[in-house]
Scaffold this active site. Structure first.
Site, PDB file in Angstrom:
ATOM      1  N   ARG A 178      35.864  40.054  16.598  1.00  0.00           N
ATOM      2  CA  ARG A 178      36.783  40.599  17.612  1.00  0.00           C
ATOM      3  C   ARG A 178      36.329  41.948  18.153  1.00  0.00           C
ATOM      4  NH1 ARG A 178      37.273  36.398  16.994  1.00  0.00           N
ATOM      5  NH2 ARG A 178      39.016  35.131  16.273  1.00  0.00           N
ATOM      6  N   SER A 251      47.517  37.016  17.568  1.00  0.00           N
ATOM      7  CA  SER A 251      47.325  37.555  16.209  1.00  0.00           C
ATOM      8  C   SER A 251      47.358  39.072  16.272  1.00  0.00           C
ATOM      9  CB  SER A 251      45.976  37.123  15.648  1.00  0.00           C
ATOM     10  OG  SER A 251      45.876  35.730  15.701  1.00  0.00           O
ATOM     11  N   GLU A 343      44.354  43.779  15.213  1.00  0.00           N
ATOM     12  CA  GLU A 343      43.432  43.186  16.193  1.00  0.00           C
ATOM     13  C   GLU A 343      43.883  43.623  17.593  1.00  0.00           C
ATOM     14  OE1 GLU A 343      42.629  38.932  15.746  1.00  0.00           O
ATOM     15  OE2 GLU A 343      42.579  38.739  17.928  1.00  0.00           O
TER      16      GLU A 343
HETATM   17  C1  LIG Z   1      49.837  33.894  22.528  1.00  0.00           C
HETATM   18  C2  LIG Z   1      48.491  34.558  22.332  1.00  0.00           C
HETATM   19  C3  LIG Z   1      47.494  33.895  21.639  1.00  0.00           C
HETATM   20  C4  LIG Z   1      46.237  34.489  21.459  1.00  0.00           C
HETATM   21  N1  LIG Z   1      45.271  33.801  20.763  1.00  0.00           N
HETATM   22  C5  LIG Z   1      44.051  34.362  20.574  1.00  0.00           C
HETATM   23  C6  LIG Z   1      43.027  33.647  19.854  1.00  0.00           C
HETATM   24  O1  LIG Z   1      43.198  32.517  19.421  1.00  0.00           O
HETATM   25  N2  LIG Z   1      41.827  34.269  19.665  1.00  0.00           N
HETATM   26  C7  LIG Z   1      41.579  35.525  20.148  1.00  0.00           C
HETATM   27  O2  LIG Z   1      40.465  36.027  19.937  1.00  0.00           O
HETATM   28  N3  LIG Z   1      42.510  36.220  20.830  1.00  0.00           N
HETATM   29  C8  LIG Z   1      43.743  35.670  21.059  1.00  0.00           C
HETATM   30  N4  LIG Z   1      44.714  36.367  21.742  1.00  0.00           N
HETATM   31  C9  LIG Z   1      44.434  37.733  22.184  1.00  0.00           C
HETATM   32  C10 LIG Z   1      43.998  37.847  23.670  1.00  0.00           C
HETATM   33  O3  LIG Z   1      44.309  36.679  24.370  1.00  0.00           O
HETATM   34  C11 LIG Z   1      42.509  38.116  23.820  1.00  0.00           C
HETATM   35  O4  LIG Z   1      42.136  39.308  23.185  1.00  0.00           O
HETATM   36  C12 LIG Z   1      42.087  38.209  25.300  1.00  0.00           C
HETATM   37  O5  LIG Z   1      40.697  38.229  25.417  1.00  0.00           O
HETATM   38  C13 LIG Z   1      42.652  39.412  26.017  1.00  0.00           C
HETATM   39  O6  LIG Z   1      42.421  39.211  27.394  1.00  0.00           O
HETATM   40  P1  LIG Z   1      43.163  40.045  28.502  1.00  0.00           P
HETATM   41  O7  LIG Z   1      42.577  39.672  29.816  1.00  0.00           O
HETATM   42  O8  LIG Z   1      44.619  39.879  28.365  1.00  0.00           O
HETATM   43  O9  LIG Z   1      42.695  41.534  28.133  1.00  0.00           O
HETATM   44  P2  LIG Z   1      43.557  42.857  27.874  1.00  0.00           P
HETATM   45  O10 LIG Z   1      44.487  42.619  26.745  1.00  0.00           O
HETATM   46  O11 LIG Z   1      44.124  43.347  29.154  1.00  0.00           O
HETATM   47  O12 LIG Z   1      42.399  43.859  27.417  1.00  0.00           O
HETATM   48  C14 LIG Z   1      41.734  43.663  26.189  1.00  0.00           C
HETATM   49  C15 LIG Z   1      40.565  44.661  26.100  1.00  0.00           C
HETATM   50  O13 LIG Z   1      39.561  44.322  27.029  1.00  0.00           O
HETATM   51  C16 LIG Z   1      39.280  45.429  27.900  1.00  0.00           C
HETATM   52  N5  LIG Z   1      38.973  44.845  29.205  1.00  0.00           N
HETATM   53  C17 LIG Z   1      39.700  43.905  29.867  1.00  0.00           C
HETATM   54  N6  LIG Z   1      39.053  43.529  30.984  1.00  0.00           N
HETATM   55  C18 LIG Z   1      37.900  44.246  31.033  1.00  0.00           C
HETATM   56  C19 LIG Z   1      36.781  44.297  31.931  1.00  0.00           C
HETATM   57  N7  LIG Z   1      36.722  43.540  33.023  1.00  0.00           N
HETATM   58  N8  LIG Z   1      35.770  45.160  31.659  1.00  0.00           N
HETATM   59  C20 LIG Z   1      35.809  45.945  30.556  1.00  0.00           C
HETATM   60  N9  LIG Z   1      36.818  45.941  29.670  1.00  0.00           N
HETATM   61  C21 LIG Z   1      37.844  45.096  29.897  1.00  0.00           C
HETATM   62  C22 LIG Z   1      40.508  46.302  27.860  1.00  0.00           C
HETATM   63  O14 LIG Z   1      40.181  47.658  28.139  1.00  0.00           O
HETATM   64  C23 LIG Z   1      40.958  46.095  26.418  1.00  0.00           C
HETATM   65  O15 LIG Z   1      40.178  46.940  25.585  1.00  0.00           O
HETATM   66  C24 LIG Z   1      45.980  35.785  21.972  1.00  0.00           C
HETATM   67  C25 LIG Z   1      46.986  36.449  22.691  1.00  0.00           C
HETATM   68  C26 LIG Z   1      48.240  35.835  22.876  1.00  0.00           C
HETATM   69  C27 LIG Z   1      49.281  36.559  23.667  1.00  0.00           C
END
Ligand SMILES: Cc1cc2nc3c(=O)[nH]c(=O)nc-3n(C[C@H](O)[C@H](O)[C@H](O)COP(=O)(O)OP(=O)(O)OC[C@H]3O[C@@H](n4cnc5c(N)ncnc54)[C@H](O)[C@@H]3O)c2cc1C
Length: 347
Positions: A178, A251, A343
């Site tokens: 992660r 998570s 996480e």
């Molecule tokens: C119901 C649910 C289930 C989930 N299941 C999983 C799972 O099975 N496995 C898992 O690994 N995660 C899971 N997650 C966590 C989440 O979906 C992931 O971490 C996802 O990648 C976050 O994406 P986001 O676009 O929402 O990023 P954000 O939450 O908006 O940002 C996450 C990070 O990425 C950075 N960031 C975002 N976009 C960029 C960019 N373009 N350039 C540079 N930095 C950037 C941000 O600064 C931040 O540090 C889950 C979340 C939920 C709500």
């Protein structure tokens, strides 16, 4: 670019936490379909004074917990009204792999759907993960035995400090559990394009127990790619809160890795405790056995079907989530001697 001051973040984080940001900047233009428009906005951003206060790039906000108003600038790829980001078949095509170039704001699950449509293999286990591809790289998202690192060929990013651009190989991304270089150097890079490497041949990864058990239960010996996607999606939503009903960040804690002695002692004391290679423990199991599954503290709760997930039980604040996480952390440490690390990104 579109600039909004004193902007509500309630719709920009999946926890549904009701805080505001001093400024949110949306970089317009699909990064692939309208690169000139997008790069024009990037140049405008780089010329602006955004670095004078805290700033952060955000994706779909599915891994973020805001504990208070954000006293700086949030930068988001795409317009306030999201019309999607491009994916293309451009790129090389060799004996084993097909390469897909994807705009950073493409939703990860949408990309899996497209890959299944094209019959490009390797992403199907990542079905139904919220968020976009850019953030999936930052977090090295993973599920059901596959991680983003397994399918990344290159990542293109803009250096928000110098204004330069750089293309990273998968190795240079320094992926870990992660985490990645982009997470370690938070605030420096804005990922705008990712090249994925997918297999031409279907070699399903069915090592994850819940997936293997479900296939067996359904009597499916050799699943298709679509079947893997469908079953992973069903399994996930049977255990996780539906985002439209309850906010969460998925998570909340990482599965902890402990030393050999502690792992062996705990296994002796709790023979039913899951123990994975590399002395990795199940954070969900530890939280459950510490008595937290299904409980709430204030307006934040521990999801009754999956103790690893903290959720918004109705109008919760980010501070309530953090308070709940700390209470859990304390009890797990006391009972098992294990330190849990979040996480989710707490801001
Ligand atoms: C119901 C649910 C289930 C989930 N299941 C999983 C799972 O099975 N496995 C898992 O690994 N995660 C899971 N997650 C966590 C989440 O979906 C992931 O971490 C996802 O990648 C976050 O994406 P986001 O676009 O929402 O990023 P954000 O939450 O908006 O940002 C996450 C990070 O990425 C950075 N960031 C975002 N976009 C960029 C960019 N373009 N350039 C540079 N930095 C950037 C941000 O600064 C931040 O540090 C889950 C979340 C939920 C709500």
């Amino acid at each position: 670019m579109e600039i909004y001051d004193n902007y509500s973040l309630k719709g920009l984080n999946t926890f549904g936490i009701d805080v505001r940001a001093r400024r949110v900047i949306f970089l317009r233009g699909s990064t692939l379909d309208e690169p000139f428009r997008f790069m024009y906005d990037v140049e405008e951003l780089l010329k602006s004074d955004f670095r004078q206060a805290p700033y952060m790039v955000i994706g779909e906000g599915s891994n973020l917990v805001f504990t208070k108003d954000y006293e700086g600038t949030l930068i988001k790829i795409g317009e306030a009204v999201f019309h999607g980001d491009g994916s293309s078949r451009r790129g090389d095509n060799d004996v084993h792999y097909r390469y897909l170039t994807v705009g950073a704001r493409m939703l990860t699950d949408e990309m899996v759907r497209i890959s299944v449509g094209y019959k490009y293999y390797g992403m199907e286990n990542l079905s139904a993960i919220p968020g976009n591809i850019g953030a999936a790289v930052v977090q090295n998202v993973g599920a059901y035995g596959v991680e983003m690192k397994d399918i990344v060929e290159t990542v293109d990013a803009i250096d928000l400090m110098s204004g330069g651009q750089r293309s990273f190989t998968a190795e240079e991304c320094a992926f870990g559990y992660r985490t990645s270089l982009f997470k370690q150097q938070a605030g420096r890079w804005l990922i705008w394009r990712v090249k994925l490497r997918l297999n031409k041949e279907f070699r399903p990864i069915l090592t994850y127990k819940a997936l293997a058990d479900e296939l067996q239960r359904r009597g499916i010996g050799e699943p298709t790619q679509q079947q893997v996607r469908d079953i992973v999606t069903e399994l996930r939503w049977s255990k996780l809160p539906r985002p439209e009903e309850y906010g969460s960040a998925g998570s909340f804690f990482k599965n902890p890795v402990v030393d050999e002695v502690l792992a062996t002692n705990l296994k002796k004391e709790y023979p039913d405790m899951p123990l994975y290679p590399g002395n990795k423990l199940s954070a969900g199991w530890l939280i459950d056995r510490a008595g937290w599954k299904g409980r709430t503290l204030g307006h934040a709760g521990v999801w009754p079907k999956q103790a690893l997930v903290l959720y918004n039980a109705g109008g919760c604040t980010g501070q309530e989530v953090v308070d709940l996480a700390q209470a859990i952390k304390k009890d797990v440490k006391q009972k098992f001697g294990v330190t849990l690390e979040p996480e989710a990104i707490i801001i």
